[in-house]
Design an enzyme around this catalytic site. Sequence first.
Site, PDB file in Angstrom:
ATOM      1  CG  HIS A  17      -0.160   0.024   2.521  1.00  0.00           C
ATOM      2  ND1 HIS A  17       0.294  -1.131   3.122  1.00  0.00           N
ATOM      3  CD2 HIS A  17       0.259   1.042   3.313  1.00  0.00           C
ATOM      4  CE1 HIS A  17       0.936  -0.814   4.237  1.00  0.00           C
ATOM      5  NE2 HIS A  17       0.935   0.506   4.375  1.00  0.00           N
ATOM      6  N   GLY A  18       0.230   2.348  -0.307  1.00  0.00           N
ATOM      7  CA  GLY A  18       0.904   3.634  -0.230  1.00  0.00           C
ATOM      8  C   GLY A  18       0.187   4.706  -1.012  1.00  0.00           C
TER       9      GLY A  18
END
Lengths: 123, 158
Positions: B71-72
């Site tokens: 994620h990010g």
Amino acid sequence: MSTMSSTLSDKLDRIFRLQDLDIMLTEAQDPERKREEEEMGFRMGTIEKLTAARSRLLSQIDPRDLRLYERIAKRHKHAIVPVEDRTCLGCYMALPTSAVSLRTEPEQLLTCENCGRILYWLE
Amino acid sequence: MTDSSQFLKYFDPRLFSAELRAKTKDGALKEMVELVAKGDGVRDKALLFEMLSRREQLGSTGIGNGVAIPHGRSLAVVDTKVVFARSTKGIPFESIDDQPAHLFFLIVAPPQDKRNEYLPLLGKIAELVQEKSARDALMAVEDWSGLRSVVSEALGEK
Ligand SMILES: [Zn+2]
């Protein structure tokens, strides 16, 4: 993975990389944010690799662009913001028509006349 | 706060893979980036991949029990997106328990998150996969509508 230059000019691309990295670095160093991720089960290690990557990236950026970015980043959490419906999503001011027409100029970083942030177009 | 229909809006039938071809961590990230790009609002796949690999350098997003949640935030995407992908054989992901990852949720969001949706979404998915029953159900999902019902059921029970 080599299609990137077809969507963004190299100039904008490097500044985008820098902002992505800076956001990650900021979050990784924010104790509350770090704790939240750790509570969700994610590992949050040291930032050494990211800071090394940042130094490498800086050496590839035009010094003028870098000065601009760093000046804005000192004042605003996000130095680069999207434009939607001809409005800067950093300060929510409408952009003058002259700025909108410059959008086709890929070798120039465009900034908001009102807040100074670097602009990019969503659509 | 977040009911299942609000949560499901981040999923997209195009952002679904019942069986990843990748055998490595990088390969899996690339394949999932290709999947995200099948949806709308992805400006730059290379930028997205770079952000996700950098996040892994900070610490693996393989949270154990066969689950990874890369994620990010990135300027590469216009909206918050979730990819669901699976590998029956499993992919080494440097996970906390050293076990291969079978279930993948890739979550990406733009830096400016007007409605502040990214963190609650990440938290919700991390919570969902804590339950063994949910993980088993996800391993058995055959198609997009199957995923939809597992996700909404897991959230509806709460
Ligand atoms: Zn502005």
